[in-house]
Scaffold this motif. Structure first.
Motif: not given
Length: 423
Positions: A23-29, A86-93, A62-70, A99-102
């Protein structure tokens, strides 16, 4: 959409893995999706990925929504600090570590084909009995047969848990365990619990000592089941009652509570009086029944070993005080088939596992020669074209229905996974 579907997609890489981006536009392998252990903590352990040029090893949540983490309060759990994706179906947050790293996010719905989503929706659509009832005939025979073997042994493993518990309670006394198992199954569904309580109340060592007189065995079985509590004029009843109280005094036994046995809705040949007399006859016929049961290799062997009849009194009685037409009252083949399914095969399976013996194929061959069970579940599968020819197949269908279909565990079922495959 359910989370277990996302687990399936990730575990088996059922999405386009080319040109993946976070979601941060980084290439993922993805090198390794990780191990799904079904434990507390992150969903997949020991995954390996690369984000841009940086390789990572750690866990995946893995979550349906990112906010499920909280919603699940993972931010308060140190076990989630080493989540690398974090693998999600919808990214809402956005989600941040302590350490404040995303935490990088993969939005899975961007890479899953419409076909596999359609297959999933078709599989879990509104059902009348089971989700895949209209698609069962589409399953490849090889896949279905392999899945049946797995189901068969899963069912035996669950049954063996009860046997392990009995072994622990009886100090690893296999003869006692066998007696308890036989008693429970001689009682069938209605009286099984009462017979089982009775079997646990009588020390098997005493049963063995008194096994030279069937009247003494019957006195113990009938007495502990509460069938000698009344007052009757019947001579045999009075004799059993006298023996029962004599044996209680002789061995200093305490009478324990047993659920009342039932005659209601039983055919006369299944009356508790008849089944207890047959059980008594069996233990008067053999001193070391367990060793003989372990050596059984075929249905014919079972029929021969268990060719016992009631004591003479019960050949012309079904109840005390009421004489009936004389009949030997042997154990029927259909009854013995149930003993094979519910006692003999589970006992052999558990014993072979403990002793390190490889008898899996023998057990399947054994069950292939036993008649299929007849009940509503087996009949319903037959109406969808899945017919059961023997007890091996009927046992697997019962396991499938009860442990997978009823639990809506399609994504843990080989049939469900097969139906999800893309055309």
């Amino acid at each position: 959409m359910k989370e277990d579907f996302l687990h399936y997609l990730w575990k088996f890489k059922k999405f386009s893995t080319l040109s993946l981006k976070t979601a941060q536009k980084e290439q993922l392998t993805i090198f390794r999706t990780g191990d799904y252990l079904g434990l507390s903590g992150p969903d997949f352990f020991n995954a390996q990925i690369k984000i841009d040029e940086q390789k990572w090893a750690g866990n995946v949540e893995i979550h349906l929504k990112s906010s499920d983490w909280y919603l699940h309060h993972h931010e308060k759990d140190i076990a989630y600090e080493n989540v690398i994706l974090h693998v999600v179906w919808e990214h809402d947050t956005e989600i941040f570590r302590e350490n404040n790293s995303e935490i990088p996010v993969l939005i899975l719905k961007d890479y899953v084909s419409k076909e596999i989503i359609a297959n999933y929706n078709a599989l879990v659509s509104v059902k009348s009995w089971i989700f895949c009832e209209r698609q069962l005939n589409e399953i490849d025979d090889f896949v279905f047969k392999n899945w049946q073997e797995r189901l068969f042994f899963e069912r035996l493993e669950r049954k063996s848990e009860f046997i392990f518990q009995l072994l622990e309670e009886t100090n690893q006394d296999w003869e006692t365990v066998l007696f308890c198992m036989l008693a429970r199954n001689f009682g069938l569904n209605t009286n099984g619990n009462s017979f089982f309580q009775m079997s646990k109340s009588i020390p098997f060592s005493i049963l063995r000592k008194e096994s030279f007189e069937i009247e003494n065995i019957e006195a113990l079985l009938f007495g502990f089941c509460g069938l000698l509590d009344a007052e009757k004029e019947d001579v045999y009843f009075k004799d059993l009652k006298f023996r029962y109280f004599f044996l209680l005094h002789k061995y200093n036994l305490d009478r324990t509570y047993v659920d009342p046995v039932q005659f209601f809705k039983h055919r006369p040949d299944n009356f508790p009086t008849i089944r207890l007399s047959q059980l008594a006859s069996l233990y008067c016929s053999y001193q070391n029944l367990f060793s003989k049961v372990i050596d059984l290799k075929s249905v014919k062997d079972v029929y021969k070993l268990f060719s016992v009849v009631t004591s003479p009194y019960w050949q012309n009685h079904y109840q005390f005080d009421k004489e009936s037409t004389k009949k030997s009252k042997a154990l029927s083949k259909s009854f013995l088939d149930l003993l094979i399914i519910n006692t003999i095969i589970p006992i052999q399976f558990t014993y072979s596992n403990i002793m390190g013996l490889a008898i899996a194929e023998n057990l399947i061959d054994f069950m292939n020669d036993v008649a299929s069970e007849k009940n509503a579940i087996i009949e319903k599968f037959a109406s969808f074209g899945v017919k059961s020819k023997n007890a091996f197949e009927s046992q697997t269908l019962l396991e499938l229905k009860n442990e997978y279909c009823n639990q809506k565990a399609c994504l843990k079922c080989a049939i469900g996974l097969e139906l999800l495959k893309n055309d």
